[in-house]
Design a protein around this motif. Structure first.
Motif, PDB file in Angstrom:
ATOM      1  N   UNK A  13       0.838  -1.204   0.000  1.00 46.54           N
ATOM      2  CA  UNK A  13       0.000   0.000   0.000  1.00 46.54           C
ATOM      3  C   UNK A  13       0.871   1.251   0.000  1.00 46.54           C
ATOM      4  N   UNK A  14       1.869   1.245   0.862  1.00 43.30           N
ATOM      5  CA  UNK A  14       2.795   2.374   0.956  1.00 43.30           C
ATOM      6  C   UNK A  14       3.514   2.586  -0.370  1.00 43.30           C
ATOM      7  N   UNK A  15       3.955   1.494  -0.992  1.00 44.62           N
ATOM      8  CA  UNK A  15       4.684   1.579  -2.260  1.00 44.62           C
ATOM      9  C   UNK A  15       3.815   2.173  -3.363  1.00 44.62           C
ATOM     10  N   UNK A  16       2.557   1.799  -3.401  1.00 46.18           N
ATOM     11  CA  UNK A  16       1.649   2.334  -4.423  1.00 46.18           C
ATOM     12  C   UNK A  16       1.418   3.826  -4.224  1.00 46.18           C
ATOM     13  N   UNK A  17       1.299   4.249  -2.970  1.00 49.05           N
ATOM     14  CA  UNK A  17       0.996   5.647  -2.673  1.00 49.05           C
ATOM     15  C   UNK A  17       2.215   6.561  -2.746  1.00 49.05           C
ATOM     16  N   UNK A  18       3.409   5.986  -2.549  1.00 49.16           N
ATOM     17  CA  UNK A  18       4.627   6.786  -2.393  1.00 49.16           C
ATOM     18  C   UNK A  18       4.918   7.754  -3.538  1.00 49.16           C
ATOM     19  N   UNK A  19       4.748   7.387  -4.816  1.00 48.14           N
ATOM     20  CA  UNK A  19       5.137   8.313  -5.881  1.00 48.14           C
ATOM     21  C   UNK A  19       4.402   9.652  -5.858  1.00 48.14           C
ATOM     22  N   UNK A  20       3.196   9.668  -5.322  1.00 44.34           N
ATOM     23  CA  UNK A  20       2.411  10.908  -5.354  1.00 44.34           C
ATOM     24  C   UNK A  20       2.156  11.491  -3.974  1.00 44.34           C
ATOM     25  N   UNK A  21       2.838  10.981  -2.945  1.00 43.73           N
ATOM     26  CA  UNK A  21       2.643  11.508  -1.592  1.00 43.73           C
ATOM     27  C   UNK A  21       3.995  11.840  -0.973  1.00 43.73           C
ATOM     28  N   UNK A  22       4.462  13.089  -1.111  1.00 42.71           N
ATOM     29  CA  UNK A  22       5.781  13.456  -0.609  1.00 42.71           C
ATOM     30  C   UNK A  22       5.879  13.546   0.900  1.00 42.71           C
ATOM     31  N   UNK A  23       4.747  13.582   1.579  1.00 40.67           N
ATOM     32  CA  UNK A  23       4.797  13.580   3.035  1.00 40.67           C
ATOM     33  C   UNK A  23       4.722  12.141   3.512  1.00 40.67           C
ATOM     34  N   UNK A  24       5.881  11.571   3.868  1.00 40.02           N
ATOM     35  CA  UNK A  24       5.834  10.196   4.358  1.00 40.02           C
ATOM     36  C   UNK A  24       5.130  10.122   5.715  1.00 40.02           C
TER      37      UNK A  24
ATOM     38  N   UNK B 271      10.217   5.691   0.772  1.00 35.09           N
ATOM     39  CA  UNK B 271      10.599   7.105   0.680  1.00 35.09           C
ATOM     40  C   UNK B 271      11.860   7.275  -0.155  1.00 35.09           C
ATOM     41  N   UNK B 272      12.718   6.247  -0.148  1.00 36.87           N
ATOM     42  CA  UNK B 272      13.968   6.312  -0.914  1.00 36.87           C
ATOM     43  C   UNK B 272      13.777   5.974  -2.384  1.00 36.87           C
ATOM     44  N   UNK B 273      12.614   5.462  -2.758  1.00 39.38           N
ATOM     45  CA  UNK B 273      12.451   4.906  -4.098  1.00 39.38           C
ATOM     46  C   UNK B 273      11.942   5.904  -5.141  1.00 39.38           C
ATOM     47  N   UNK B 274      11.446   7.056  -4.691  1.00 41.54           N
ATOM     48  CA  UNK B 274      10.915   8.040  -5.638  1.00 41.54           C
ATOM     49  C   UNK B 274      11.303   9.450  -5.198  1.00 41.54           C
ATOM     50  N   UNK B 275      11.587  10.306  -6.157  1.00 39.75           N
ATOM     51  CA  UNK B 275      11.894  11.707  -5.843  1.00 39.75           C
ATOM     52  C   UNK B 275      10.757  12.335  -5.056  1.00 39.75           C
ATOM     53  N   UNK B 276       9.531  11.988  -5.416  1.00 39.58           N
ATOM     54  CA  UNK B 276       8.356  12.626  -4.834  1.00 39.58           C
ATOM     55  C   UNK B 276       7.795  11.874  -3.633  1.00 39.58           C
ATOM     56  N   UNK B 277       8.586  10.984  -3.023  1.00 43.20           N
ATOM     57  CA  UNK B 277       8.094  10.192  -1.902  1.00 43.20           C
ATOM     58  C   UNK B 277       8.483  10.755  -0.543  1.00 43.20           C
TER      59      UNK B 277
END
Length: 474
Positions: free
Chosen positions: A133-144, A191-197
């Motif tokens: 779930x976290x992985x799917x959301x990470x690209x578009x949610x910069x606030x971890x 958080x480490x996997x996408x610029x925008x995460x």
């Protein structure tokens, strides 16, 4: 103590930061360095310390620093405000707005429950469902913090209590402690996997551009992180399962609970469909847009426009997104300071100085040693942003000066700028949320964090190094 409330000033801490800056200010500039560069550095150091101990909110710290820079004639007002027109900053600000759509529409929660329904029959599978779930959301949610603390954690808390795992009655290890620890550690990886995460990732991108001239694209970052990131996501839950196992290994009711929650939510709403469409559009543009002259920030603007025109978000939603506007202020000021520390000669001077010190070492050894030092220095930081602001540029400069490939060096430090938060219960925004739940003791949190840090270093240097060789990064 830090300023806990908006607008509150801890004068003792603030005066300490000011005194530190003044001491540095009146020390003569080192040989080979201009006075303006040294004075800007003194304000920068005071600012970083303030970001760590928080005598005032981060935005207030940034405004104070900007004002001092102008009043002392180090830079003009126009130069001091230059960070606000930085496109990388606007990318992360708009990503905050877009992430609001996941929360407002309930799509983020729906995605999490879908994975729980699919993989939640065993406790280990349940933990993987949280990470997916976290992985799917990470690209578009910069606030971890919003992603993990606002969407994932409430589901974990609800499931834990359903299985009789509560804080204070001796049942923490039943299931709750395991899920809390896995989900937190997983969030550091995504958080480490996408610029925008994660909010500080674009700061690393900007500093890299300023120092090396190399551009880290959204797709380039994601591709470089793909293999080591997936390996870490696969390993960490299993490692925690062995070292800190839940008492309850089977959770058959979790799938039923998720099914009930999804039934309560009903079929996909129109707004959720729009949100899915925009998410797919953004991913496509971030990955392929560069081929058509559409950069990452323009892509984000396109996605935001669609959300506004479709009614998924309103202008009131945009105005209320305090995290985005707060990020715009402190991020802009930090980028401005980093830019002019480089232009005024501070970073090149330090790079040359340290380059001479490690000149006898090979670039590979220099990269490995300094990256590990950078990683474990996070014990002294309570913020990813403060750590990146304080040390990323200096470490990158020295590593590159040793002959290491600039893009490879920048990416390793950037990935570590997220992964190092695995260490403590205060090192990243989501940490106080998960640790504060009370399921895991501090001793266990630190012990597991240190073991996981070793695994990360091995995976990202080992498997990551091989993958980056395939990609031609070295």
């Amino acid at each position: 103590m830090a300023a806990e409330k908006q607008g509150e000033v801890n004068w003792k801490s603030l005066l300490f930061c000011a005194a530190l800056g003044l001491v540095l200010w009146f020390i003569p500039a080192p040989s080979g360095l201009e006075t303006d560069a040294w004075h800007l550095f003194s304000i920068f150091v005071a600012t970083i310390v303030a970001l760590v101990i928080k005598p005032v909110p981060m935005g207030s710290t940034a405004i104070l620093a900007l004002t001092l820079i102008v009043l002392t004639d180090i830079l003009t007002l126009e130069q001091s405000l230059s960070g606000f027109q930085n496109t990388t900053i606007w990318l992360i600000v708009i990503a905050f707005f877009i992430s609001r759509g996941f929360i407002k529409t309930g799509l983020g929660t729906r995605i999490s429950y879908i994975f729980v329904r699919l993989f939640g029959k065993k406790t280990l599978g349940l933990s993987y469902s949280m990470l997916l779930s976290d992985l799917i959301l990470a690209p578009a949610m910069p606030s971890n913090t919003a992603r993990a603390g606002g969407i994932i954690f409430p589901i974990i808390r609800s499931l834990s209590e359903t299985y009789g795992s509560r804080v204070g009655d001796g049942t923490e290890r039943r299931v709750g402690a395991f899920l809390v620890k896995v989900s937190f550690q997983g969030d550091m990886i995504t958080s480490a996997m996408f610029v925008t995460a994660m909010a500080a990732n674009p700061l690393a991108v900007q500093i890299t551009q300023e120092i090396t001239g190399e551009t880290i694209t959204w797709g380039g970052w994601a591709l470089a992180a793909l293999v080591p990131g997936l390996i870490s996501l696969a390993l960490i839950p299993f490692v925690i399962y062995k070292l800190y196992p839940p008492e309850l290994k089977e959770t058959p009711e979790a799938s039923s609970i998720a099914t009930e929650k999804l039934q309560e939510m009903g079929p996909l709403k129109k707004e959720e469909r729009y949100m899915i469409g925009v998410f797919v559009l953004l991913l496509a543009l971030w990955i392929f847009g560069g081929n058509f002259g559409v950069d990452a920030t323009t892509s984000a603007f396109i996605g935001l426009c669609v959300l506004l025109l479709s009614g998924v978000l309103t202008w009131s939603d945009i105005k209320k997104e305090q995290g985005a506007w707060d990020t715009l202020v402190w991020f802009s000021v930090l980028v401005m300071m980093a830019t002019y520390l480089n232009e005024l000669g501070m970073i090149p001077w330090f790079s040359e100085l340290m380059g001479n010190a490690v000149g006898q070492l090979s670039w590979t050894l220099t990269l490995v040693i300094l990256a590990i030092v950078y990683f474990y220095s996070h014990y002294f930081f309570a913020s990813n942003t403060a750590h990146v602001s304080a040390m990323y540029a200096a470490f990158l400069s020295v590593i590159v000066a040793s002959g290491a490939p600039p893009l490879l060096s920048a990416l390793i430090l950037a990935f570590f700028s997220n992964l190092f938060s695995c260490l403590t219960h205060y090192g990243a925004g989501p940490a106080p949320v998960f640790f504060g739940s009370g399921y895991v003791s501090q001793q266990k949190w630190w012990m597991l964090g240190f073991i996981i840090s070793i695994i990360h270093i091995i995976v990202w240097f080992g498997a990551g190094g091989l993958w980056w060789k395939v990609l031609g990064l070295w």
